[in-house]
Write a protein that holds these residues in place. Structure first.
Motif, short mmCIF file in Angstrom:
data_model
loop_
_atom_site.label_atom_id
_atom_site.label_comp_id
_atom_site.label_asym_id
_atom_site.label_seq_id
_atom_site.Cartn_x
_atom_site.Cartn_y
_atom_site.Cartn_z
N HIS A 232 17.89 -12.25 -71.13
CA HIS A 232 17.68 -13.04 -69.92
C HIS A 232 16.17 -13.21 -69.70
N GLU A 235 13.57 -11.34 -67.18
CA GLU A 235 13.75 -9.90 -66.95
C GLU A 235 12.64 -9.11 -67.64
N ARG A 282 18.07 -17.97 -66.98
CA ARG A 282 18.97 -16.98 -67.57
C ARG A 282 19.49 -17.35 -68.96
N HIS A 326 17.31 -4.74 -69.47
CA HIS A 326 17.41 -5.86 -68.52
C HIS A 326 16.66 -5.51 -67.23
N SER A 327 16.71 -6.47 -66.29
CA SER A 327 16.16 -6.23 -64.95
C SER A 327 17.14 -6.73 -63.91
#
Ligand SMILES: [Zn+2]
Length: 425
Positions: A232, A235, A282, A326-327
């Motif tokens: 993504h 992130e 995204r 990820h974030s």
């Protein structure tokens, strides 16, 4: 429209004292169609406003500005739209602004109907060194459900107005520090050079950008772990944790040297280079959330990793651990229920215990999925296909950067110790 104070916004954005800790997204139950869909082509260029002597640009990798309107003297509204829809709420923005004479502009960021502001602006004068924009320069408009105050998406403002100092030198503004494919691969090559490590290309993205793989450790070893990040694009905090995690595995410490004797680490730091350089919210250029494509493999980015891992497995490599960085709103670990047993049972929960033990007062949410199939996400595929003990390691958008580095370092150190202890039994 009522405004509420920048201080309150700051607290909300920082997941502050009144905020409840984010408990994680609900489990992914449905298979999503991951065949390619169209994505937008952002019109790139410099946007001059001669009345004010003010200029905006989105003419660089990672930029996102879908429209600019002048609403008054030195006042502008910038529209930010996603690459396609439906999409998760993570509106990414990045632009430059400058002016002929020193001054100040007001920039209102607006998003499509359902979207909410997510990223606290970072600013830079060179595109390399970034600092958060001062909170008193950020005003949130039309807060939605702020009274219910938690750090989830619905508590976020619909739009924000930024007060930006301008002058002849461009100021960069972005949702997070800008780490484009050029910068990520610069880091990869520097790390490889410093530690004499091989870098390979395992495929190309939909847009033709290389998908690069760094190999840390003994390439002839038959025991391996896998590290991926940036499925993504925005992130970046997860990417920072991945960087310090990998640097710790590659470091010249006694522990890391001992670990690397019998272990190989395969690192794909940039799963979605097109999305990153395209300033996407995204998806990839195929219009797909790559972390929903680990069952059907319709996208070249996921296929490249699948094929590489399968080649290694066919050549006799056994995988023990897989981590996908990820974030999200807060630090959270998405694990799998211990009933799903991989090649090193207990590794993930024991590892998380050790991390929390080593970092005082650190209590991230751990959410275990009780469902393995359809694999859909990388973590499930890693376990199902290769027996990796697998985890999604999420870092909060606003987690202090020095804390992120610490989590990566401690995480790698404790993982090496634990794997060595468990494999010597
Ligand atoms: Zn993610």
């Amino acid at each position: 429209m009522k405004k509420f104070s920048a201080l309150l916004l700051g607290l909300l954005l920082a997941g502050g004292v009144t905020a409840q800790q984010y408990q994680g997204q609900p489990p992914i139950r449905a298979v999503v169609d991951t065949s390619s869909k169209p994505t937008d082509r952002q019109a790139k260029g410099v946007f001059p406003f001669n009345e004010d002597g003010v200029y905006f640009s989105n003419d660089f990798d990672g930029a996102r500005v879908n429209g600019i309107e002048r609403t008054g003297p030195n006042a502008y509204t910038i529209t930010i739209t996603p690459e396609n829809a439906p999409i998760n709420m993570s509106p990414w923005y990045a632009f430059q602004v400058w002016s002929r004479a020193p001054g100040e502009v007001q920039v209102k960021l607006v998003y499509p109907e359902a979207a909410r502001h997510r990223y606290t602006p970072q600013v830079s004068t060179d595109g390399l060194q970034w600092t958060p924009l001062d909170a008193d320069r950020i005003a949130a408009d039309a807060p939605a459900q702020v009274a219910e105050g938690n750090s989830s998406a619905t508590a976020r403002p619909k739009s924000v107005t930024l007060r930006l100092p301008t002058g002849p030198q461009p100021l960069w503004i972005a949702g997070q520090e800008l780490h484009t494919s050029k910068r990520v691969y610069g880091w990869l090559d520097d790390t490889a050079r410093k530690h004499h490590l091989p870098v390979a290309e395992i495929g190309k993205s939909t847009g033709g950008r290389p998908l690069k793989l760094l190999t840390v450790g003994n390439p002839a070893a038959k025991k391996a772990i896998v590290v991926i990040s940036r499925q993504h694009p925005p992130e970046v905090t997860g990417y920072f944790a991945m960087q310090s995690f990998v640097e710790t595995l590659a470091a010249d410490t006694a522990l890391a040297k001992r670990f690397r004797k019998d272990w190989t680490v395969y690192v794909v730091p940039l799963m979605n280079p097109d999305g990153v350089d395209g300033g996407f919210w995204r998806h990839n250029v195929g219009g797909i959330d790559l972390n929903r494509d680990w069952a059907d493999f319709n996208q070249p980015e996921t296929r490249a990793v699948r094929d590489f891992l399968q080649q290694r497995a066919d050549a006799g490599t056994k995988f023990y651990f897989g981590i996908d960085f990820h974030s999200t709103w807060d630090d959270i670990y998405y694990t799998l229920d211990p009933k799903f047993v991989g090649n090193m049972p207990g590794l993930v929960p024991q590892w998380l215990d050790r991390i929390q033990h080593e970092i005082p007062n650190y209590k991230p949410v751990v959410q275990a999925s009780d469902r393995l199939e359809p694999t859909t996400v990388s973590r499930n595929y890693f376990l199902k296909q290769h027996g990796m003990e697998a985890i999604v390691f999420e870092i909060g958008d606003n987690t202090p950067r020095d804390k992120i580095r610490q989590k990566g370092q401690v995480g790698a150190t404790e993982l090496m110790k634990l794997i060595l202890a468990k494999s010597s039994r």
